[in-house]
Write a protein that holds these residues in place. Structure first.
Motif, PDB file in Angstrom:
ATOM      1  N   PRO A 116     -28.229  -2.888   1.414  1.00 49.72           N
ATOM      2  CA  PRO A 116     -28.358  -4.203   2.062  1.00 49.72           C
ATOM      3  C   PRO A 116     -29.589  -4.952   1.554  1.00 49.72           C
ATOM      4  N   ARG A 117     -29.678  -6.239   1.912  1.00 52.03           N
ATOM      5  CA  ARG A 117     -30.807  -7.077   1.469  1.00 52.03           C
ATOM      6  C   ARG A 117     -32.093  -6.764   2.216  1.00 52.03           C
ATOM      7  N   LYS A 118     -33.213  -7.113   1.575  1.00 50.78           N
ATOM      8  CA  LYS A 118     -34.517  -7.172   2.221  1.00 50.78           C
ATOM      9  C   LYS A 118     -34.977  -8.628   2.159  1.00 50.78           C
ATOM     10  N   THR A 130     -31.517 -12.444  -2.484  1.00 49.95           N
ATOM     11  CA  THR A 130     -30.201 -13.057  -2.270  1.00 49.95           C
ATOM     12  C   THR A 130     -29.169 -11.930  -2.280  1.00 49.95           C
ATOM     13  N   ARG A 131     -27.951 -12.257  -1.869  1.00 47.14           N
ATOM     14  CA  ARG A 131     -26.896 -11.235  -1.934  1.00 47.14           C
ATOM     15  C   ARG A 131     -26.646 -10.830  -3.390  1.00 47.14           C
ATOM     16  N   ASP A 132     -26.798 -11.805  -4.294  1.00 49.22           N
ATOM     17  CA  ASP A 132     -26.552 -11.494  -5.707  1.00 49.22           C
ATOM     18  C   ASP A 132     -27.558 -10.474  -6.248  1.00 49.22           C
ATOM     19  N   SER A 166     -18.960  -4.754   1.233  1.00 48.57           N
ATOM     20  CA  SER A 166     -20.150  -4.624   0.382  1.00 48.57           C
ATOM     21  C   SER A 166     -20.447  -5.916  -0.361  1.00 48.57           C
ATOM     22  N   ASN A 167     -21.715  -6.284  -0.361  1.00 51.61           N
ATOM     23  CA  ASN A 167     -22.158  -7.518  -1.024  1.00 51.61           C
ATOM     24  C   ASN A 167     -22.554  -7.287  -2.476  1.00 51.61           C
ATOM     25  N   PRO A 168     -22.558  -8.342  -3.275  1.00 53.81           N
ATOM     26  CA  PRO A 168     -22.086  -9.700  -2.981  1.00 53.81           C
ATOM     27  C   PRO A 168     -20.554  -9.791  -2.983  1.00 53.81           C
ATOM     28  N   THR A 219     -15.290 -12.411   8.008  1.00 52.68           N
ATOM     29  CA  THR A 219     -15.140 -12.627   9.455  1.00 52.68           C
ATOM     30  C   THR A 219     -16.469 -12.905  10.137  1.00 52.68           C
ATOM     31  N   LEU A 220     -17.560 -12.322   9.613  1.00 53.82           N
ATOM     32  CA  LEU A 220     -18.859 -12.541  10.272  1.00 53.82           C
ATOM     33  C   LEU A 220     -19.262 -14.018  10.198  1.00 53.82           C
ATOM     34  N   ASP A 221     -18.854 -14.706   9.131  1.00 48.22           N
ATOM     35  CA  ASP A 221     -19.144 -16.148   9.045  1.00 48.22           C
ATOM     36  C   ASP A 221     -18.415 -16.903  10.154  1.00 48.22           C
ATOM     37  N   VAL A 266     -17.388 -15.538  13.026  1.00 48.51           N
ATOM     38  CA  VAL A 266     -18.008 -15.101  14.289  1.00 48.51           C
ATOM     39  C   VAL A 266     -19.261 -15.939  14.562  1.00 48.51           C
ATOM     40  N   ARG A 267     -20.078 -16.112  13.524  1.00 42.35           N
ATOM     41  CA  ARG A 267     -21.309 -16.910  13.684  1.00 42.35           C
ATOM     42  C   ARG A 267     -20.990 -18.372  13.966  1.00 42.35           C
ATOM     43  N   ALA A 268     -20.063 -18.933  13.189  1.00 42.68           N
ATOM     44  CA  ALA A 268     -19.725 -20.353  13.372  1.00 42.68           C
ATOM     45  C   ALA A 268     -19.245 -20.598  14.798  1.00 42.68           C
ATOM     46  N   GLY A 299     -16.687 -18.921   0.164  1.00 45.26           N
ATOM     47  CA  GLY A 299     -17.068 -17.557  -0.196  1.00 45.26           C
ATOM     48  C   GLY A 299     -17.990 -16.981   0.856  1.00 45.26           C
ATOM     49  N   HIS A 300     -18.793 -15.972   0.468  1.00 48.21           N
ATOM     50  CA  HIS A 300     -19.688 -15.348   1.448  1.00 48.21           C
ATOM     51  C   HIS A 300     -21.106 -15.240   0.892  1.00 48.21           C
ATOM     52  N   ALA A 301     -21.735 -16.383   0.620  1.00 47.42           N
ATOM     53  CA  ALA A 301     -23.153 -16.398   0.223  1.00 47.42           C
ATOM     54  C   ALA A 301     -23.621 -17.847   0.273  1.00 47.42           C
ATOM     55  N   GLY A 347     -26.943 -17.596   8.206  1.00 46.33           N
ATOM     56  CA  GLY A 347     -26.882 -16.607   9.297  1.00 46.33           C
ATOM     57  C   GLY A 347     -27.342 -15.226   8.842  1.00 46.33           C
ATOM     58  N   GLY A 348     -26.881 -14.808   7.663  1.00 46.74           N
ATOM     59  CA  GLY A 348     -27.257 -13.488   7.163  1.00 46.74           C
ATOM     60  C   GLY A 348     -28.757 -13.403   6.922  1.00 46.74           C
ATOM     61  N   THR A 349     -29.316 -14.465   6.346  1.00 49.17           N
ATOM     62  CA  THR A 349     -30.759 -14.489   6.052  1.00 49.17           C
ATOM     63  C   THR A 349     -31.571 -14.486   7.352  1.00 49.17           C
ATOM     64  N   GLU A 350     -31.057 -15.167   8.367  1.00 54.83           N
ATOM     65  CA  GLU A 350     -31.738 -15.180   9.679  1.00 54.83           C
ATOM     66  C   GLU A 350     -31.909 -13.737  10.191  1.00 54.83           C
ATOM     67  N   VAL A 351     -30.859 -12.933  10.030  1.00 55.51           N
ATOM     68  CA  VAL A 351     -30.932 -11.538  10.500  1.00 55.51           C
ATOM     69  C   VAL A 351     -31.837 -10.711   9.583  1.00 55.51           C
ATOM     70  N   VAL A 352     -31.707 -10.915   8.274  1.00 56.62           N
ATOM     71  CA  VAL A 352     -32.544 -10.164   7.318  1.00 56.62           C
ATOM     72  C   VAL A 352     -34.027 -10.407   7.627  1.00 56.62           C
ATOM     73  N   GLU A 353     -34.379 -11.655   7.884  1.00 50.82           N
ATOM     74  CA  GLU A 353     -35.790 -11.963   8.156  1.00 50.82           C
ATOM     75  C   GLU A 353     -36.233 -11.390   9.492  1.00 50.82           C
ATOM     76  N   GLY A 360     -33.261  -4.026   6.817  1.00 47.11           N
ATOM     77  CA  GLY A 360     -31.848  -4.218   6.498  1.00 47.11           C
ATOM     78  C   GLY A 360     -31.304  -5.553   6.960  1.00 47.11           C
ATOM     79  N   SER A 361     -29.969  -5.640   6.945  1.00 48.61           N
ATOM     80  CA  SER A 361     -29.309  -6.906   7.301  1.00 48.61           C
ATOM     81  C   SER A 361     -28.402  -6.668   8.499  1.00 48.61           C
ATOM     82  N   ALA A 362     -27.532  -7.634   8.770  1.00 50.12           N
ATOM     83  CA  ALA A 362     -26.669  -7.541   9.960  1.00 50.12           C
ATOM     84  C   ALA A 362     -25.834  -6.263   9.914  1.00 50.12           C
ATOM     85  N   THR A 363     -25.886  -5.500  10.980  1.00 51.75           N
ATOM     86  CA  THR A 363     -25.085  -4.275  11.053  1.00 51.75           C
ATOM     87  C   THR A 363     -24.164  -4.304  12.277  1.00 51.75           C
TER      88      THR A 363
HETATM   89  O1  LIG Z   1     -26.960 -11.477   4.617  1.00 51.24           O
HETATM   90  C1  LIG Z   1     -26.730 -10.329   4.201  1.00 51.24           C
HETATM   91  O2  LIG Z   1     -27.321  -9.796   3.265  1.00 51.24           O
HETATM   92  C2  LIG Z   1     -25.640  -9.562   4.874  1.00 51.24           C
HETATM   93  C3  LIG Z   1     -24.487 -10.443   5.072  1.00 51.24           C
HETATM   94  O3  LIG Z   1     -23.678 -10.643   4.178  1.00 51.24           O
HETATM   95  C4  LIG Z   1     -24.425 -11.230   6.304  1.00 51.24           C
HETATM   96  O4  LIG Z   1     -25.128 -10.915   7.278  1.00 51.24           O
HETATM   97  O5  LIG Z   1     -23.662 -12.211   6.316  1.00 51.24           O
END
Ligand SMILES: O=C([O-])CC(=O)C(=O)O
Ligand SMILES: NC(=O)C1=CN([C@@H]2O[C@H](COP(=O)(O)OP(=O)(O)OC[C@H]3O[C@@H](n4cnc5c(N)ncnc54)[C@H](O)[C@@H]3O)[C@@H](O)[C@H]2O)C=CC1
Length: 347
Positions: free
Chosen positions: A112-114, A118-120, A150-152, A180-182, A184-186, A208-210, A243-249, A255-258
């Motif tokens: 996962p990200r720190k 970025t996810r990339d 699994s990302n990206p 789906t998490l996008d 869920v967040r929206a 996409g998802h990033a 949203g993902g970055t909000e959780v990572v920070e 780690g990131s959203a689990t």
């Molecule tokens: O942001 C991340 O690295 C994990 C992820 O894909 C997300 O929470 O949407």
């Protein structure tokens, strides 16, 4: 407590699209046998996802695979008195057994990200992990539906498609990037801002998802709200994209959203199982092979059925802001898709 939790989960799953005439499918004596495998099951997403899948009455067999740690997770989750028979598999030599006979394979394996990444930035490690796991899927359960977490995701799904093509097992109807998490967040952010009940909210999220490739379509949100300004919509869009970055920070290096991801993954896997079981009108957003834009993979609403994707639904009417977002996301999404394809071809 046990029956409360199980009934609550069953109730929530029923509310999500199963018509009452299909309630039969949820009783353990008449639901078809369905094996679900989770690859990366000892991880931050894998463990709560294993728990949620153990609570799903559509699952008859639950295989928990990771490079280590899965015997403990399986022993723990396996004591829950619900239908699914649980088995833990650790190490590559047990991967085949974990996969054999699977109807749905969920992949949250990888790093996962720190903060600051970025996810990339995960590509270099996760691309190889996904490639080797998909090679095993092609060998041991070539007709399984694959849910890629699994990302990206914008690159790992194209990698999976190339691996399956090379093995001669690719079925574009059975490969899904889990976005789906996008959604869920929206839904959560929109309900808070529009002051409507979150349980009633629907918001499609496409692309996409990033970052900017995540495009929530708030103009199609239901129930509609006339109270949101253009600035509100822009802020909601940005919050969903970040949203993902909000959780990572907030997790500050841990780690990131689990937990929210496990919830989202369980919702999506449940939708796939319902589709396989013939429940009608199961629609979720997902990143799939697509021809609704010029890009070969794209997230949009998808109707799920007995063979996986039954229909990739169009984008519907977009606001000018969304049309602009759509054009802006295409170059980045195209590059991520091409990067995945190139990796799979070169390795
Ligand atoms: O942001 C991340 O690295 C994990 C992820 O894909 C997300 O929470 O949407
Ligand atoms: N699609 C989405 O919306 C989201 C995706 N993610 C992604 O999910 C992935 C996992 O995240 P976490 O569970 O938080 O990470 P984690 O590090 O807690 O768990 C990952 C697990 O994968 C396992 N693993 C590594 N290589 C493996 C292999 N070859 N075979 C089987 N298992 C292997 C590890 O041992 C570990 O248990 C990350 O890439 C993350 O970016 C995270 C959140 C949302």
């Amino acid at each position: 407590m046990r029956s409360f939790v199980v009934r609550s989960v069953e109730f929530a799953l029923r509310r999500r699209g199963a018509a009452s005439s299909n309630r039969r499918l949820f009783s353990s004596d008449s639901a078809p046998e369905r094996k679900v495998a989770i690859l990366g099951a000892a991880g931050g997403i894998g463990q709560p996802l294993a728990l949620l899948m153990k609570l799903n009455p559509l699952v008859s067999d639950l295989a928990l695979y990771d490079i280590a740690g899965t015997p403990g997770v399986a022993a723990d989750v396996g004591h829950i008195n619900t239908r699914a028979q649980v088995a833990g598999y650790a190490g590559e030599e047990q991967l085949g057994k974990a996969l054999e006979g699977s109807d749905v394979v969920i992949i949250p394996a990888g790093v996962p990200r720190k903060p600051g990444m970025t996810r990339d930035d995960l590509f270099n490690i996760n691309a190889g992990i996904v490639k080797s796991l998909c090679t095993a899927i092609a060998k041991y359960c070539p007709s399984a539906v694959v849910n890629m977490i699994s990302n990206p995701v914008n690159s790992t799904v194209p990698i999976a498609s190339e691996v399956f093509k090379r093995a001669g097992t690719y079925d574009e109807k059975k490969l899904f990037g889990v976005t789906t998490l996008d959604v869920v967040r929206a839904k959560t952010f929109y309900a808070g801002k529009a002051k409507v009940s979150v349980a009633d909210v629907n918001v499609p999220v496409v692309g996409g998802h990033a970052g900017i490739t995540i495009l929530p379509l708030f103009s199609q949100a239901t129930p509609a709200s006339n109270d949101l300004s253009t600035e509100d919509i822009k802020a909601l869009t940005k919050r969903t994209q970040d949203g993902g970055t909000e959780v990572v920070e907030a997790k500050a290096g841990k780690g990131s959203a689990t937990l929210s991801m496990a919830y989202a993954g369980a919702i999506f896997a449940d939708a796939c199982l319902k589709g396989l079981n013939g429940v009608p009108d199961i629609v979720e957003c997902s990143f799939v092979q697509s021809s609704i834009t010029e890009l070969p993979f794209f997230a949009s609403k998808v109707r799920l059925g007995k063979n996986g994707v039954e229909e990739v639904l169009g984008l519907g009417p977009l606001s000018d802001y969304e049309k602009e977002g759509l054009e802006n996301l295409k170059p980045e999404l195209k590059a991520s898709i091409e990067k995945g394809i190139r990796f799979a071809k070169d390795n």
